[in-house]
Write an enzyme that holds these catalytic residues in place. Structure first.
Site, PDB file in Angstrom:
ATOM      1  N   THR A 174      -4.424  -2.978  -1.719  1.00  0.00           N
ATOM      2  CA  THR A 174      -2.949  -2.503  -1.324  1.00  0.00           C
ATOM      3  C   THR A 174      -2.064  -3.513  -1.313  1.00  0.00           C
ATOM      4  OG1 THR A 174      -4.016  -0.460  -0.342  1.00  0.00           O
ATOM      5  CG2 THR A 174      -1.716  -1.004   0.482  1.00  0.00           C
ATOM      6  N   LYS A 232      -1.625   5.983  -6.603  1.00  0.00           N
ATOM      7  CA  LYS A 232      -2.801   5.737  -5.794  1.00  0.00           C
ATOM      8  C   LYS A 232      -3.457   7.485  -5.859  1.00  0.00           C
ATOM      9  CE  LYS A 232      -5.047   4.529  -1.629  1.00  0.00           C
ATOM     10  NZ  LYS A 232      -5.988   3.465  -2.528  1.00  0.00           N
ATOM     11  N   GLY A 287      -6.911   1.838  -7.076  1.00  0.00           N
ATOM     12  CA  GLY A 287      -8.036   2.507  -7.064  1.00  0.00           C
ATOM     13  C   GLY A 287      -8.406   2.602  -5.604  1.00  0.00           C
ATOM     14  N   GLY A 340     -11.886   1.773  -2.947  1.00  0.00           N
ATOM     15  CA  GLY A 340     -13.124   1.109  -3.003  1.00  0.00           C
ATOM     16  C   GLY A 340     -13.470   0.368  -4.154  1.00  0.00           C
ATOM     17  N   PRO A 388      -3.810 -16.529   0.487  1.00  0.00           N
ATOM     18  CA  PRO A 388      -4.141 -17.013   1.911  1.00  0.00           C
ATOM     19  C   PRO A 388      -3.908 -15.667   2.602  1.00  0.00           C
ATOM     20  CG  PRO A 388      -1.972 -17.839   1.303  1.00  0.00           C
ATOM     21  CD  PRO A 388      -2.492 -17.010  -0.010  1.00  0.00           C
TER      22      PRO A 388
END
Length: 236
Positions: free
Chosen positions: A16, A37, A116, A118, A205
């Site tokens: 996300t 989504k 997607g 997972g 990061p």
């Protein structure tokens, strides 16, 4: 390429965050980009109905409308795989509304990002997995992986699964989802590239001022890596 499917090695890896950052960067480049989504579980509920925290985060970050039936065609409250979430509510997932929503969004935008749920083997229906959805949508895949120890194995398995289905790959993004760093962070990108032949396009990061559940997006814009990734994907 008029679209991209953003998948991952696992859940809570950072799909996300990467989707939101990439969407922001593409919009700044003047691209008419939409986001979808198709399946979301662990959905929240308010006076209007169910909503996805992931979709709401992307909406806050980008200014896009992300709570209509097309961008989130399949929502369930239990924080489970879509097949298990649907069964726990006595429901059955219908793929046709998802396919129709995908076709509409693809026709409405110059570029469509699909996030997607997972990893590739998360079941959507019996004998139908996220991997099958990617193959059906026929978009190239961008793989989001954890930055730390263990990511080489997970990433290579994911890349092999995509290649076995003939799905084009744009590359890998390594995302640091927490502040913990280990010695593997210095070598993971090189090892993944050497072992897979695929490029690690970006290493993100830990972004302090980013929290999907709380809707905190302020840490996205200062990170310039999303702009570089967007330009690379668009070939500019």
């Amino acid at each position: 390429m008029n679209g991209l499917f953003i998948t991952a090695t696992d859940t809570e890896v950072g799909k996300t965050v990467i989707t939101a950052g990439l969407t922001m960067a593409m919009r700044k480049e003047g691209v008419d980009v939409g986001v979808m989504k198709p399946f979301a579980t662990g959905a929240m509920k308010n006076e209007i109905g169910l909503y996805s925290a992931d979709a709401r985060f992307i909406a806050r970050a980008t200014g896009l409308e992300m709570e209509d039936a097309d961008t989130n065609p399949s929502l369930f409250q239990p924080p489970l795989a879509p097949l298990a979430a649907a069964e726990s509510e006595g429901a059955e997932i219908d793929l046709e509304p998802v396919r129709e929503a995908f076709d509409r969004l693809k026709s409405q935008h110059d570029f469509l990002l699909v996030e997607g749920i997972g990893g590739l083997r998360v079941p959507i229906k019996d004998d139908f997995y996220v991997l099958d959805l990617i193959a059906e949508f026929a978009f190239p895949a961008l793989v989001v992986s954890r930055a730390g120890l263990g990511t080489i194995n997970h990433t290579l398995l994911t890349l092999d699964a995509l290649k076995s289905r003939g799905i084009p790959l744009t590359g890998v993004v390594l995302n640091a989802s927490n502040e913990e760093m280990d010695i593997s962070n210095r070598t993971n990108a090189d090892m993944i590239e050497r072992c897979s032949g695929e490029k690690v396009l970006l290493q993100v990061p830990f972004l302090k001022d980013v929290n999907v559940e709380d809707g905190i997006t302020t840490g996205l814009a200062p990170f310039e890596g999303f702009a570089s990734l967007a330009r690379h994907l668009m070939g500019i």
